[in-house]
Design a protein around this motif. Structure first.
Motif, mmCIF file in Angstrom:
data_model
loop_
_atom_site.group_PDB
_atom_site.id
_atom_site.type_symbol
_atom_site.label_atom_id
_atom_site.label_comp_id
_atom_site.label_asym_id
_atom_site.label_seq_id
_atom_site.Cartn_x
_atom_site.Cartn_y
_atom_site.Cartn_z
ATOM 1 N N TRP A 179 60.533 10.348 -18.232
ATOM 2 C CA TRP A 179 61.888 10.673 -18.688
ATOM 3 C C TRP A 179 62.299 12.042 -18.165
ATOM 4 O O TRP A 179 61.482 12.901 -17.907
ATOM 5 N N ASN A 180 63.606 12.204 -17.969
ATOM 6 C CA ASN A 180 64.137 13.490 -17.544
ATOM 7 C C ASN A 180 65.379 13.787 -18.374
ATOM 8 O O ASN A 180 66.007 12.876 -18.932
ATOM 9 N N TYR A 181 65.715 15.051 -18.459
ATOM 10 C CA TYR A 181 66.840 15.426 -19.310
ATOM 11 C C TYR A 181 67.457 16.733 -18.840
ATOM 12 O O TYR A 181 66.862 17.500 -18.087
ATOM 13 N N ASP A 182 68.664 16.961 -19.309
ATOM 14 C CA ASP A 182 69.410 18.174 -18.992
ATOM 15 C C ASP A 182 69.968 18.702 -20.300
ATOM 16 O O ASP A 182 70.911 18.143 -20.862
ATOM 17 N N ILE A 183 69.365 19.780 -20.815
ATOM 18 C CA ILE A 183 69.794 20.285 -22.117
ATOM 19 C C ILE A 183 71.024 21.177 -22.014
ATOM 20 O O ILE A 183 71.707 21.414 -23.018
ATOM 21 N N GLY A 184 71.316 21.672 -20.807
ATOM 22 C CA GLY A 184 72.487 22.526 -20.655
ATOM 23 C C GLY A 184 72.445 23.691 -21.621
ATOM 24 O O GLY A 184 71.436 24.375 -21.762
ATOM 25 N N ASP A 185 73.557 23.907 -22.321
ATOM 26 C CA ASP A 185 73.628 24.996 -23.302
ATOM 27 C C ASP A 185 73.390 24.504 -24.729
ATOM 28 O O ASP A 185 73.600 25.249 -25.687
ATOM 29 N N ARG A 186 72.957 23.263 -24.860
ATOM 30 C CA ARG A 186 72.742 22.712 -26.191
ATOM 31 C C ARG A 186 71.472 23.272 -26.824
ATOM 32 O O ARG A 186 70.493 23.582 -26.138
ATOM 33 N N ASN A 187 71.496 23.408 -28.124
ATOM 34 C CA ASN A 187 70.347 23.919 -28.870
ATOM 35 C C ASN A 187 69.463 22.742 -29.276
ATOM 36 O O ASN A 187 69.596 22.182 -30.370
ATOM 37 N N VAL A 188 68.580 22.352 -28.365
ATOM 38 C CA VAL A 188 67.715 21.198 -28.591
ATOM 39 C C VAL A 188 66.263 21.649 -28.553
ATOM 40 O O VAL A 188 65.842 22.356 -27.638
ATOM 41 N N ASP A 189 65.516 21.243 -29.558
ATOM 42 C CA ASP A 189 64.096 21.590 -29.632
ATOM 43 C C ASP A 189 63.313 20.731 -28.632
ATOM 44 O O ASP A 189 63.434 19.503 -28.640
ATOM 45 N N GLN A 190 62.494 21.363 -27.800
ATOM 46 C CA GLN A 190 61.699 20.637 -26.821
ATOM 47 C C GLN A 190 60.772 19.619 -27.484
ATOM 48 O O GLN A 190 60.500 18.548 -26.924
ATOM 49 N N ARG A 191 60.299 19.933 -28.674
ATOM 50 C CA ARG A 191 59.414 19.002 -29.367
ATOM 51 C C ARG A 191 60.131 17.717 -29.746
ATOM 52 O O ARG A 191 59.536 16.637 -29.730
ATOM 53 N N ASP A 192 61.411 17.825 -30.102
ATOM 54 C CA ASP A 192 62.182 16.633 -30.432
ATOM 55 C C ASP A 192 62.387 15.751 -29.206
ATOM 56 O O ASP A 192 62.380 14.517 -29.299
ATOM 57 N N ILE A 193 62.572 16.391 -28.039
ATOM 58 C CA ILE A 193 62.748 15.638 -26.797
ATOM 59 C C ILE A 193 61.465 14.901 -26.450
ATOM 60 O O ILE A 193 61.477 13.709 -26.125
ATOM 61 N N ARG A 194 60.369 15.612 -26.548
ATOM 62 C CA ARG A 194 59.085 14.991 -26.229
ATOM 63 C C ARG A 194 58.799 13.830 -27.184
ATOM 64 O O ARG A 194 58.338 12.763 -26.769
ATOM 65 N N GLU A 195 59.097 14.039 -28.463
ATOM 66 C CA GLU A 195 58.845 12.978 -29.438
ATOM 67 C C GLU A 195 59.703 11.751 -29.160
ATOM 68 O O GLU A 195 59.244 10.611 -29.282
ATOM 69 N N ALA A 196 60.943 11.967 -28.751
ATOM 70 C CA ALA A 196 61.825 10.840 -28.440
ATOM 71 C C ALA A 196 61.282 10.024 -27.278
ATOM 72 O O ALA A 196 61.265 8.786 -27.310
ATOM 73 N N GLY A 197 60.811 10.719 -26.221
ATOM 74 C CA GLY A 197 60.250 10.024 -25.071
ATOM 75 C C GLY A 197 58.958 9.304 -25.407
ATOM 76 O O GLY A 197 58.756 8.141 -25.034
ATOM 77 N N GLU A 198 58.086 9.973 -26.144
ATOM 78 C CA GLU A 198 56.804 9.367 -26.485
ATOM 79 C C GLU A 198 56.987 8.205 -27.453
ATOM 80 O O GLU A 198 56.221 7.233 -27.415
ATOM 81 N N ARG A 199 57.993 8.285 -28.320
ATOM 82 C CA ARG A 199 58.246 7.184 -29.249
ATOM 83 C C ARG A 199 58.670 5.933 -28.492
ATOM 84 O O ARG A 199 58.213 4.818 -28.790
ATOM 85 N N LEU A 200 59.539 6.099 -27.501
ATOM 86 C CA LEU A 200 59.949 4.960 -26.682
ATOM 87 C C LEU A 200 58.761 4.376 -25.923
ATOM 88 O O LEU A 200 58.563 3.161 -25.887
ATOM 89 N N MET A 201 57.985 5.253 -25.308
ATOM 90 C CA MET A 201 56.844 4.798 -24.533
ATOM 91 C C MET A 201 55.834 4.064 -25.415
ATOM 92 O O MET A 201 55.312 3.010 -25.043
ATOM 93 N N ALA A 202 55.576 4.609 -26.589
ATOM 94 C CA ALA A 202 54.629 3.980 -27.496
ATOM 95 C C ALA A 202 55.100 2.594 -27.922
ATOM 96 O O ALA A 202 54.309 1.643 -27.980
ATOM 97 N N GLY A 203 56.388 2.456 -28.200
ATOM 98 C CA GLY A 203 56.915 1.164 -28.611
ATOM 99 C C GLY A 203 56.785 0.111 -27.521
ATOM 100 O O GLY A 203 56.455 -1.051 -27.791
ATOM 101 N N ILE A 204 57.024 0.512 -26.273
ATOM 102 C CA ILE A 204 56.931 -0.422 -25.142
ATOM 103 C C ILE A 204 55.486 -0.862 -24.926
ATOM 104 O O ILE A 204 55.198 -2.052 -24.744
ATOM 105 N N ILE A 205 54.566 0.092 -24.960
ATOM 106 C CA ILE A 205 53.160 -0.230 -24.742
ATOM 107 C C ILE A 205 52.624 -1.083 -25.883
ATOM 108 O O ILE A 205 51.866 -2.038 -25.674
ATOM 109 N N ARG A 206 53.026 -0.774 -27.099
ATOM 110 C CA ARG A 206 52.585 -1.576 -28.245
ATOM 111 C C ARG A 206 53.162 -2.980 -28.166
ATOM 112 O O ARG A 206 52.476 -3.954 -28.478
#
Length: 235
Positions: A179-206
Motif C-alpha cells: 500500500w502507498n499513501y499521501d498524507i499531505g498536510d493532514r494530521n494522520v497517525d502513522q500507526r493508524d495507516i499501518r493498521e489499516a493496511g495490515e487489517r486489509l492484508m490479514a483479511g485477504i490472507i485469512r
C-alpha cells in the motif's frame, strides 16, 4: 526500516511513503532475535514453537482458489483490476522465481574467513550481481504466468488517503500486498495507516485459507497466514 520510515514521515515536505507487506519474510516472527547463550536460545525456541503450535491448532484447513480470491476482492472489497506496469511486473516475476523456483537460482555468496572490510565489500558486490542475474532470469522465465493486479482504497478513519494493491499469479498461487499513501498536510497517525493496511492484508490472507499440505510443508503461504493470525490475535 521502521526508523527510516518514521524519519521520512517527519521530514518537512514528505508527502508519500510506500509500505510493502506480504513479502517472503514472515518466518522472522518466530526466529528473529539474538540469544546470549545456548540455554536461553533453547528456551526461546521452545516458546516460539509453543506459540506457533497454538496458532496451528486453531487452523481449519481449507484453501480457496485464486479465482475465488479474485471474486472476493471485487465483490466484497470493491477492488478493481489494474494494468501492470513493467517495473511491477518485473518485481513480481523476481519474487515468484525466488519463492517457487529456488532451484533455478544461483548459489548465494558467502564470506570466507574473518569479516574484513574488503571481504564484506566483495560479498556485497557478489550479492548485487546475484540479484541482477536472478532478475534477468525472471524476465526470461520460460513459464506460463497469469499475473494480476487489484487496487482498492486505503481508508483511515473514514478518509481515503491512499491505495492498497494485491498482486496475484493464478498458477503458482503467489499473493502479495502493498500500500502507498499521501498524507499531505493532514494530521494522520502513522500507526493508524499501518493498521489499516495490515487489517486489509490479514483479511485477504485469512479468506484465502490454507491447505493441509501448506501446514505440513510450512510453505510461504503458511508463514504469511501464521503472521496474519498472530497480528489478528493481538487486536
Amino acid at each position: 526500516m521502521r526508523k527510516i520510515v518514521k524519519k521520512r514521515a517527519g521530514e518537512k515536505g514528505a508527502r508519500s511513503i510506500s509500505v510493502i507487506g506480504g513479502a517472503d519474510g514472515p518466518t522472522s516472527v518466530f526466529v528473529a532475535g539474538k540469544v546470549k547463550s545456548r540455554k536461553n536460545g533453547d528456551k526461546k525456541e521452545q516458546e516460539q514453537e509453543r506459540m506457533l503450535q497454538e496458532i496451528i491448532d486453531r487452523i481449519v484447513p481449507g484453501k480457496r482458489s485464486m479465482e475465488e480470491v479474485c471474486a472476493y476482492l471485487k465483490s466484497e472489497l470493491g477492488a478493481e483490476e489494474r494494468e501492470l506496469e513493467d517495473r511491477r511486473r518485473e518485481c513480481m516475476k523476481y519474487n515468484i522465481l525466488c519463492r517457487y523456483f529456488p532451484e533455478r537460482l544461483p548459489p548465494a555468496p558467502e564470506i570466507e574467513g574473518k569479516h574484513t572490510r574488503a571481504r564484506v565489500e566483495k560479498w556485497a558486490d557478489e550479492c548485487r550481481s546475484r540479484v541482477e542475474r536472478i532478475q534477468a532470469s525472471a524476465e526470461n522465465l520460460d513459464l506460463d504466468m497469469d499475473l494480476r493486479l487489484f487496487e482498492l482504497p486505503l481508508v483511515v478513519k473514514g478518509e481515503k488517503i491512499g491505495c492498497f494493491h494485491v498482486e496475484m499469479e493464478m498458477y503458482t498461487g503467489y499473493l502479495s500486498c502493498d500500500w502507498n499513501y499521501d498524507i499531505g498536510d493532514r494530521n494522520v497517525d502513522q500507526r493508524d495507516i499501518r493498521e489499516a493496511g495490515e487489517r486489509l492484508m490479514a483479511g485477504i490472507i485469512r479468506y484465502r485459507g490454507l491447505a493441509s499440505e501448506d501446514i505440513e510443508n510450512r510453505t510461504p503461504e503458511f508463514w504469511n497466514y501464521i503472521t496474519m493470525e498472530q497480528y489478528l490475535g493481538q487486536r
